[in-house]
Design a protein around this motif. Structure first.
Motif, mmCIF file in Angstrom:
data_model
loop_
_atom_site.group_PDB
_atom_site.id
_atom_site.type_symbol
_atom_site.label_atom_id
_atom_site.label_comp_id
_atom_site.label_asym_id
_atom_site.label_seq_id
_atom_site.Cartn_x
_atom_site.Cartn_y
_atom_site.Cartn_z
ATOM 1 N N VAL A 62 43.225 36.198 49.903
ATOM 2 C CA VAL A 62 42.239 36.181 48.808
ATOM 3 C C VAL A 62 42.112 37.573 48.191
ATOM 4 N N ALA A 63 42.303 38.621 48.973
ATOM 5 C CA ALA A 63 42.255 39.982 48.421
ATOM 6 C C ALA A 63 43.343 40.166 47.363
ATOM 7 N N LEU A 64 44.511 39.621 47.619
ATOM 8 C CA LEU A 64 45.603 39.689 46.652
ATOM 9 C C LEU A 64 45.227 38.950 45.372
ATOM 10 N N TYR A 65 44.700 37.758 45.530
ATOM 11 C CA TYR A 65 44.268 36.979 44.359
ATOM 12 C C TYR A 65 43.165 37.702 43.599
ATOM 13 N N ALA A 66 42.217 38.273 44.326
ATOM 14 C CA ALA A 66 41.081 38.954 43.697
ATOM 15 C C ALA A 66 41.540 40.150 42.876
ATOM 16 N N MET A 67 42.494 40.909 43.413
ATOM 17 C CA MET A 67 42.992 42.073 42.674
ATOM 18 C C MET A 67 43.745 41.652 41.422
ATOM 19 N N GLU A 68 44.573 40.637 41.537
ATOM 20 C CA GLU A 68 45.305 40.133 40.361
ATOM 21 C C GLU A 68 44.328 39.635 39.303
ATOM 22 N N ALA A 69 43.347 38.856 39.727
ATOM 23 C CA ALA A 69 42.367 38.324 38.779
ATOM 24 C C ALA A 69 41.528 39.442 38.171
ATOM 25 N N ALA A 70 41.234 40.474 38.944
ATOM 26 C CA ALA A 70 40.463 41.607 38.418
ATOM 27 C C ALA A 70 41.213 42.274 37.273
ATOM 28 N N ILE A 71 42.507 42.441 37.436
ATOM 29 C CA ILE A 71 43.318 43.036 36.379
ATOM 30 C C ILE A 71 43.343 42.130 35.143
ATOM 31 N N ARG A 72 43.350 40.823 35.377
ATOM 32 C CA ARG A 72 43.354 39.855 34.272
ATOM 33 C C ARG A 72 41.964 39.645 33.670
ATOM 34 N N GLY A 73 40.929 40.085 34.387
ATOM 35 C CA GLY A 73 39.566 39.928 33.898
ATOM 36 C C GLY A 73 39.007 38.525 34.066
ATOM 37 N N CYS A 74 39.496 37.813 35.099
ATOM 38 C CA CYS A 74 38.994 36.460 35.343
ATOM 39 C C CYS A 74 38.571 36.311 36.804
ATOM 40 N N ASP A 75 37.899 35.232 37.118
ATOM 41 C CA ASP A 75 37.519 34.933 38.489
ATOM 42 C C ASP A 75 38.780 34.561 39.274
ATOM 43 N N THR B 121 35.378 46.305 48.933
ATOM 44 C CA THR B 121 36.789 46.378 48.526
ATOM 45 C C THR B 121 37.091 47.752 47.949
ATOM 46 N N ALA B 122 36.166 48.285 47.174
ATOM 47 C CA ALA B 122 36.355 49.621 46.591
ATOM 48 C C ALA B 122 36.527 50.667 47.691
ATOM 49 N N ARG B 123 35.713 50.568 48.752
ATOM 50 C CA ARG B 123 35.838 51.519 49.871
ATOM 51 C C ARG B 123 37.200 51.388 50.552
ATOM 52 N N MET B 124 37.640 50.157 50.763
ATOM 53 C CA MET B 124 38.947 49.959 51.412
ATOM 54 C C MET B 124 40.076 50.479 50.527
ATOM 55 N N LEU B 125 40.025 50.162 49.233
ATOM 56 C CA LEU B 125 41.070 50.634 48.325
ATOM 57 C C LEU B 125 41.068 52.161 48.232
ATOM 58 N N ALA B 126 39.896 52.776 48.285
ATOM 59 C CA ALA B 126 39.812 54.238 48.237
ATOM 60 C C ALA B 126 40.554 54.865 49.414
ATOM 61 N N GLU B 127 40.557 54.184 50.540
ATOM 62 C CA GLU B 127 41.259 54.708 51.721
ATOM 63 C C GLU B 127 42.771 54.703 51.554
ATOM 64 N N ILE B 128 43.265 53.940 50.581
ATOM 65 C CA ILE B 128 44.711 53.972 50.293
ATOM 66 C C ILE B 128 44.949 54.588 48.904
ATOM 67 N N ASP B 129 43.994 55.417 48.476
ATOM 68 C CA ASP B 129 44.099 56.211 47.245
ATOM 69 C C ASP B 129 44.123 55.405 45.954
ATOM 70 N N ILE B 130 43.453 54.269 45.954
ATOM 71 C CA ILE B 130 43.266 53.493 44.727
ATOM 72 C C ILE B 130 41.780 53.571 44.390
ATOM 73 N N LEU B 131 41.479 54.322 43.328
ATOM 74 C CA LEU B 131 40.091 54.653 43.013
ATOM 75 C C LEU B 131 39.582 54.017 41.724
ATOM 76 N N CYS B 132 40.497 53.528 40.883
ATOM 77 C CA CYS B 132 40.089 52.973 39.596
ATOM 78 C C CYS B 132 41.092 51.911 39.139
ATOM 79 N N GLU B 133 40.760 51.239 38.050
ATOM 80 C CA GLU B 133 41.619 50.185 37.518
ATOM 81 C C GLU B 133 43.023 50.707 37.220
ATOM 82 N N GLU B 134 43.107 51.892 36.646
ATOM 83 C CA GLU B 134 44.411 52.476 36.323
ATOM 84 C C GLU B 134 45.260 52.650 37.591
#
Length: 87
Positions: free
Chosen positions: A53-66, A15-28
């Motif tokens: 599920v990618a959408l859910y995963a990103m939202e949960a990552a920001i919230r710090g939950c599964d 996921t990090a590699r895919m997000l990097a391709e759209i210029d998202i490199l960190c939580e900020e």
């Protein structure tokens, strides 16, 4: 200092590699871009390889939950936002 994507819960190296391709490199970056916009960017770049599920995963990552811990209402709201905000 902002967490690296691969260090966030639910988001690993692929996921990090895919997000990097759209210029998202960190939580900020993810927070400022927004999870719905990030999801649209991933869908545009990678097509059917990106599921809701990618959408859910990103939202949960920001919230710090599964991602499976997101309640039904939150998931429905995210899906609706993704439908309404298509490019």
């Amino acid at each position: 200092m902002s967490k690296r994507i691969e260090d966030m819960r639910n988001l690993g190296p692929a996921t990090a590699r895919m997000l990097a391709e759209i210029d998202i490199l960190c939580e900020e970056d993810l927070r400022s871009f927004g999870v719905v916009e990030a999801y649209h960017g991933l869908k545009f770049r990678f097509g059917q390889h990106v599921t809701i599920v990618a959408l859910y995963a990103m939202e949960a990552a920001i919230r710090g939950c599964d991602w499976r811990a997101l309640d039904t209402e939150t998931k429905e709201h995210l899906r609706e936002q993704a439908r309404q905000n298509r490019h």
